[in-house]
Design a protein around this motif. Sequence first.
Motif, PDB file in Angstrom:
ATOM      1  N   TYR A  97       7.941  33.727   8.311  1.00 10.57           N
ATOM      2  CA  TYR A  97       9.358  33.753   8.658  1.00 10.57           C
ATOM      3  C   TYR A  97      10.149  33.658   7.364  1.00 10.57           C
ATOM      4  O   TYR A  97       9.599  33.315   6.311  1.00 10.57           O
ATOM      5  N   ARG A  98      11.406  34.034   7.447  1.00  5.39           N
ATOM      6  CA  ARG A  98      12.240  33.997   6.252  1.00  5.39           C
ATOM      7  C   ARG A  98      12.236  32.569   5.713  1.00  5.39           C
ATOM      8  O   ARG A  98      12.670  31.639   6.386  1.00  5.39           O
ATOM      9  N   GLY A  99      11.655  32.385   4.523  1.00  2.00           N
ATOM     10  CA  GLY A  99      11.619  31.073   3.896  1.00  2.00           C
ATOM     11  C   GLY A  99      10.312  30.324   4.038  1.00  2.00           C
ATOM     12  O   GLY A  99      10.187  29.213   3.528  1.00  2.00           O
ATOM     13  N   GLY A 100       9.316  30.881   4.721  1.00  2.00           N
ATOM     14  CA  GLY A 100       8.055  30.152   4.853  1.00  2.00           C
ATOM     15  C   GLY A 100       7.043  30.841   5.737  1.00  2.00           C
ATOM     16  O   GLY A 100       7.172  32.021   6.068  1.00  2.00           O
ATOM     17  N   ARG A 101       6.042  30.071   6.123  1.00  2.00           N
ATOM     18  CA  ARG A 101       5.020  30.592   7.038  1.00  2.00           C
ATOM     19  C   ARG A 101       4.389  29.451   7.810  1.00  2.00           C
ATOM     20  O   ARG A 101       4.437  28.293   7.395  1.00  2.00           O
ATOM     21  N   LEU A 102       3.800  29.809   8.922  1.00  2.00           N
ATOM     22  CA  LEU A 102       3.117  28.879   9.812  1.00  2.00           C
ATOM     23  C   LEU A 102       1.657  29.316   9.880  1.00  2.00           C
ATOM     24  O   LEU A 102       1.377  30.483  10.170  1.00  2.00           O
ATOM     25  N   HIS A 103       0.739  28.398   9.601  1.00  2.00           N
ATOM     26  CA  HIS A 103      -0.697  28.686   9.671  1.00  2.00           C
ATOM     27  C   HIS A 103      -1.256  27.753  10.743  1.00  2.00           C
ATOM     28  O   HIS A 103      -1.170  26.534  10.617  1.00  2.00           O
ATOM     29  N   GLU A 104      -1.807  28.331  11.808  1.00  2.00           N
ATOM     30  CA  GLU A 104      -2.227  27.525  12.959  1.00  2.00           C
ATOM     31  C   GLU A 104      -3.509  28.068  13.573  1.00  2.00           C
ATOM     32  O   GLU A 104      -3.764  29.270  13.553  1.00  2.00           O
ATOM     33  N   ARG A 105      -4.298  27.158  14.124  1.00  2.00           N
ATOM     34  CA  ARG A 105      -5.422  27.525  14.995  1.00  2.00           C
ATOM     35  C   ARG A 105      -4.998  27.118  16.401  1.00  2.00           C
ATOM     36  O   ARG A 105      -4.854  25.935  16.709  1.00  2.00           O
ATOM     37  N   SER A 106      -4.748  28.100  17.247  1.00  2.00           N
ATOM     38  CA  SER A 106      -4.266  27.864  18.611  1.00  2.00           C
ATOM     39  C   SER A 106      -5.420  27.880  19.598  1.00  2.00           C
ATOM     40  O   SER A 106      -6.350  28.668  19.465  1.00  2.00           O
ATOM     41  N   ARG A 107      -5.306  27.034  20.623  1.00  2.00           N
ATOM     42  CA  ARG A 107      -6.299  26.986  21.704  1.00  2.00           C
ATOM     43  C   ARG A 107      -5.696  27.590  22.966  1.00  2.00           C
ATOM     44  O   ARG A 107      -4.528  27.330  23.286  1.00  2.00           O
ATOM     45  N   PHE A 108      -6.527  28.361  23.657  1.00  2.00           N
ATOM     46  CA  PHE A 108      -6.121  29.045  24.877  1.00  2.00           C
ATOM     47  C   PHE A 108      -7.134  28.776  25.976  1.00  2.00           C
ATOM     48  O   PHE A 108      -8.319  28.589  25.701  1.00  2.00           O
ATOM     49  N   GLU A 109      -6.673  28.770  27.215  1.00  2.00           N
ATOM     50  CA  GLU A 109      -7.537  28.640  28.397  1.00  2.00           C
ATOM     51  C   GLU A 109      -7.049  29.610  29.458  1.00  2.00           C
ATOM     52  O   GLU A 109      -5.895  30.028  29.446  1.00  2.00           O
ATOM     53  N   ARG A 110      -7.960  29.888  30.389  1.00  2.00           N
ATOM     54  CA  ARG A 110      -7.556  30.672  31.561  1.00  2.00           C
ATOM     55  C   ARG A 110      -7.123  29.710  32.661  1.00  2.00           C
ATOM     56  O   ARG A 110      -7.807  28.735  32.951  1.00  2.00           O
ATOM     57  N   VAL A 111      -5.995  30.008  33.274  1.00  2.00           N
ATOM     58  CA  VAL A 111      -5.505  29.265  34.431  1.00  2.00           C
ATOM     59  C   VAL A 111      -5.223  30.297  35.507  1.00  2.00           C
ATOM     60  O   VAL A 111      -4.433  31.215  35.288  1.00  2.00           O
ATOM     61  N   ALA A 112      -5.888  30.162  36.641  1.00  2.00           N
ATOM     62  CA  ALA A 112      -5.742  31.118  37.743  1.00  2.00           C
ATOM     63  C   ALA A 112      -5.945  32.557  37.250  1.00  2.00           C
ATOM     64  O   ALA A 112      -5.228  33.473  37.644  1.00  2.00           O
ATOM     65  N   GLY A 113      -6.901  32.740  36.337  1.00  2.00           N
ATOM     66  CA  GLY A 113      -7.259  34.071  35.847  1.00  2.00           C
ATOM     67  C   GLY A 113      -6.423  34.579  34.681  1.00  2.00           C
ATOM     68  O   GLY A 113      -6.730  35.615  34.113  1.00  2.00           O
ATOM     69  N   ALA A 114      -5.357  33.860  34.314  1.00  2.00           N
ATOM     70  CA  ALA A 114      -4.469  34.324  33.236  1.00  2.00           C
ATOM     71  C   ALA A 114      -4.623  33.442  31.999  1.00  2.00           C
ATOM     72  O   ALA A 114      -4.742  32.220  32.106  1.00  2.00           O
ATOM     73  N   TRP A 115      -4.579  34.066  30.831  1.00  2.00           N
ATOM     74  CA  TRP A 115      -4.632  33.315  29.577  1.00  2.00           C
ATOM     75  C   TRP A 115      -3.326  32.569  29.366  1.00  2.00           C
ATOM     76  O   TRP A 115      -2.242  33.109  29.598  1.00  2.00           O
ATOM     77  N   VAL A 116      -3.434  31.304  28.928  1.00  2.58           N
ATOM     78  CA  VAL A 116      -2.268  30.502  28.575  1.00  2.58           C
ATOM     79  C   VAL A 116      -2.543  29.743  27.282  1.00  2.58           C
ATOM     80  O   VAL A 116      -3.688  29.435  26.953  1.00  2.58           O
ATOM     81  N   TYR A 117      -1.482  29.453  26.568  1.00  4.99           N
ATOM     82  CA  TYR A 117      -1.547  28.669  25.337  1.00  4.99           C
ATOM     83  C   TYR A 117      -1.672  27.194  25.704  1.00  4.99           C
ATOM     84  O   TYR A 117      -0.925  26.700  26.555  1.00  4.99           O
ATOM     85  N   VAL A 118      -2.602  26.482  25.073  1.00  8.90           N
ATOM     86  CA  VAL A 118      -2.777  25.052  25.332  1.00  8.90           C
ATOM     87  C   VAL A 118      -2.081  24.238  24.246  1.00  8.90           C
ATOM     88  O   VAL A 118      -1.169  23.475  24.508  1.00  8.90           O
ATOM     89  N   ASP A 119      -2.539  24.402  23.011  1.00  7.96           N
ATOM     90  CA  ASP A 119      -1.964  23.688  21.871  1.00  7.96           C
ATOM     91  C   ASP A 119      -2.571  24.263  20.596  1.00  7.96           C
ATOM     92  O   ASP A 119      -3.340  25.216  20.664  1.00  7.96           O
ATOM     93  N   GLY A 120      -2.214  23.674  19.472  1.00  3.22           N
ATOM     94  CA  GLY A 120      -2.734  24.187  18.214  1.00  3.22           C
ATOM     95  C   GLY A 120      -2.720  23.137  17.127  1.00  3.22           C
ATOM     96  O   GLY A 120      -2.068  22.091  17.253  1.00  3.22           O
ATOM     97  N   ASP A 121      -3.467  23.417  16.073  1.00  4.19           N
ATOM     98  CA  ASP A 121      -3.522  22.567  14.900  1.00  4.19           C
ATOM     99  C   ASP A 121      -2.929  23.330  13.726  1.00  4.19           C
ATOM    100  O   ASP A 121      -3.324  24.473  13.457  1.00  4.19           O
ATOM    101  N   PHE A 122      -1.991  22.693  13.015  1.00 11.93           N
ATOM    102  CA  PHE A 122      -1.446  23.286  11.802  1.00 11.93           C
ATOM    103  C   PHE A 122      -2.479  23.142  10.692  1.00 11.93           C
ATOM    104  O   PHE A 122      -3.070  22.082  10.528  1.00 11.93           O
ATOM    105  N   LEU A 123      -2.697  24.211   9.939  1.00  2.00           N
ATOM    106  CA  LEU A 123      -3.761  24.219   8.941  1.00  2.00           C
ATOM    107  C   LEU A 123      -3.276  24.047   7.519  1.00  2.00           C
ATOM    108  O   LEU A 123      -4.049  23.760   6.640  1.00  2.00           O
ATOM    109  N   ASP A 124      -2.039  24.272   7.231  1.00  4.54           N
ATOM    110  CA  ASP A 124      -1.487  23.957   5.910  1.00  4.54           C
ATOM    111  C   ASP A 124       0.019  23.952   5.936  1.00  4.54           C
ATOM    112  O   ASP A 124       0.637  24.163   6.904  1.00  4.54           O
TER     113      ASP A 124
END
Length: 124
Positions: A97-124
């Motif tokens: 993004y303008r002025g920086g960046r986001l580095h993340e490892r995101s976790r996903f799960e299926r709920v009722a057959g659809a992928w959803v975002y659970v949470d994530g860890d910032f890596l730096d």
Amino acid sequence: MSTRTCPCGLPQSYDACCGRFHSGAASAPTAELLMRSRYCAFVKGDAGYLLRTWHPRTRPERLDLDPRMRWTGLEILDADGGSAFHTTGTVTFRASYRGGRLHERSRFERVAGAWVYVDGDFLD
């Protein structure tokens, strides 16, 4: 119909790529495509889509996006699991993004057959 390249970085138009997920015409078939569509939703300011694709147990009640935030690029670094044959997956990415960046490892799960975002860890 939009002919502009999708903000998620894939070489398709927004309508043919993430736009179909945002409109509800289709669901992201993999965790990586959901990640890309969520990044694109941040670019577009689509808080409704972000909330709809957030796991119910970790989803905030509301999401206030900063309209001044300018996302400038997405780089997928790794994807583990998250296919049609999995129930969980992770996607590691860098979002600039303008002025920086986001580095993340995101976790996903299926709920009722659809992928959803659970949470994530910032890596730096």
